[in-house]
Design a protein around this motif. Structure first.
Motif, short mmCIF file in Angstrom:
data_model
loop_
_atom_site.label_atom_id
_atom_site.label_comp_id
_atom_site.label_asym_id
_atom_site.label_seq_id
_atom_site.Cartn_x
_atom_site.Cartn_y
_atom_site.Cartn_z
N ALA A 21 0.86 -1.18 0.00
CA ALA A 21 0.00 0.00 0.00
C ALA A 21 0.90 1.23 0.00
CB ALA A 21 -0.90 -0.01 1.23
N PHE A 22 0.77 2.06 -1.04
CA PHE A 22 1.75 3.13 -1.25
C PHE A 22 1.07 4.48 -1.47
CE2 PHE A 22 4.60 5.66 -3.95
CZ PHE A 22 5.76 5.62 -3.17
N ASP A 23 1.59 5.49 -0.77
CA ASP A 23 1.29 6.89 -1.10
C ASP A 23 2.64 7.61 -1.03
OD1 ASP A 23 1.78 7.29 1.62
OD2 ASP A 23 -0.34 7.29 2.13
N ILE A 24 2.65 8.90 -0.93
CA ILE A 24 3.94 9.61 -0.95
C ILE A 24 4.37 10.02 0.45
CG2 ILE A 24 3.74 10.39 -3.34
CD1 ILE A 24 2.73 13.05 -2.31
N SER A 25 3.79 9.42 1.48
CA SER A 25 4.16 9.75 2.86
C SER A 25 5.50 9.12 3.22
CB SER A 25 3.09 9.24 3.82
OG SER A 25 3.06 7.83 3.83
N LYS A 26 6.12 9.64 4.30
CA LYS A 26 7.38 9.09 4.79
C LYS A 26 7.18 7.64 5.23
CE LYS A 26 11.61 9.20 6.55
NZ LYS A 26 11.66 7.90 7.25
#
Length: 310
Positions: free
Chosen positions: A170-175
């Protein structure tokens, strides 16, 4: 990697150890097997009412529990050693959740491993308790290994070898998401493994036509940017396996959509970054990570990077 494996001797804990023996953890990892014994509960008034024979019987029963716990961790530790993993075994007395968290801090664990149910959709609301509490309060990442009722044991493999896995990241652009990406990329997955990098864009509802048109333009730009980020993610994962694909989805509920994507792909494991930091995370029972860990049918790895002040 310093790994704490919490076991209670159940079939779900056995399944968790099977996972540990099949997944390509770094070979310099150290495994600690822990079980927790809680003496037979007795109120002070009940203790006072026991005669000498009954008190001896209670002490004998409690000793048997401790002896069985010691046998359990020695048996599990032997399985790990036969597979080439160094480590320790521990038996602690007290409440399981409290002791798991305490030992994780004592040994400076990078990962806590727990066995849990992998429930059908109809029964998912019944999940919770130990894995929920540990995930909320753990000082490190938590791996919740799911086993569905009636699911057969995995096929045996040679000691020291690993199995192929299908992973939904599960990927977003958060750290936190990049931490999960970095960890996933570090594993030398077996041939036949696959990684599906999934991003879910939360839908925005607008009722006025002029607002919808304005949002649509912004939305398309956001999709282009996110697809670019997914493409970058693929490049960093290609060392782990060549079989990597991306999927950009839109949904009103992000966590549910990731779970749907994992089920459709037949994933063995979902990896997701924990964005909750510090004491406030104990309140985040409804967070995306928490929902995935609770409701997923497959195993979930909640990646939490340790910090000095965590």
């Amino acid at each position: 990697m310093n790994i704490l494996i919490a076991t209670d001797g159940s079939e779900y804990a056995d399944h968790a150890l099977d996972f540990m023996l099949r997944f390509p953890f770094p070979r310099d990892s150290r495994m600690t097997v822990l079980t927790v014994v809680d003496d037979i509960p007795m109120l002070p008034a009940e203790m006072d009412a026991l005669d000498e024979t009954q008190s001896e019987a209670l002490e004998t029963a409690n000793k048997r529990l401790r002896d069985e716990a010691e046998e359990l961790v020695q048996r599990e530790g032997k399985r790990l050693r036969e597979d080439g993993w160094p480590g320790d075994t521990m038996v602690r007395a007290g409440k399981p959740i409290d002791q798991v968290l305490r030992v994780a801090e004592e040994i400076d664990a990078d990962l806590i491993v727990l066995g849990s149910h992998g429930m059908s959709r109809a029964k998912r609301f019944l999940l919770g308790s130990v894995s929920d509490r540990v995930l909320q309060s753990a000082p490190c990442s938590v791996l919740i290994v799911k086993k569905k009722d009636g699911e057969p044991a995995p096929e045996a493999i040679e000691p020291g070898t690993n199995a192929a896995y299908r992973i939904t990241l599960a990927f977003d652009i958060s750290k936190a998401s990049h931490d999960a990406l970095e960890l996933c990329a570090s594993f030398p997955l077996e041939e036949g493994s696959a990684i599906d990098v999934v991003n879910v864009m939360p839908l925005i509802t607008a009722y006025r036509q002029d607002v919808r048109q304005h949002i649509n333009s912004i939305w398309m730009q956001k999709k282009i940017i996110m697809q670019g980020e997914l493409n970058k993610a693929v490049k960093s994962l290609q060392w782990a396996t060549a079989n990597v694909k991306t999927e950009l989805r839109e949904a009103s509920n992000v966590s549910d959509e990731v779970l749907i994507a994992a089920e459709e792909a037949g994933s063995d494991l979902i990896m997701v970054g924990c964005k909750d930091k510090g004491p406030i995370r104990r309140l985040l029972v409804g967070s995306i990570t928490q929902r995935m860990a609770r409701y997923a049918q497959c195993t979930v790895w909640a990646v939490r990077k340790k910090t000095a002040n965590d």
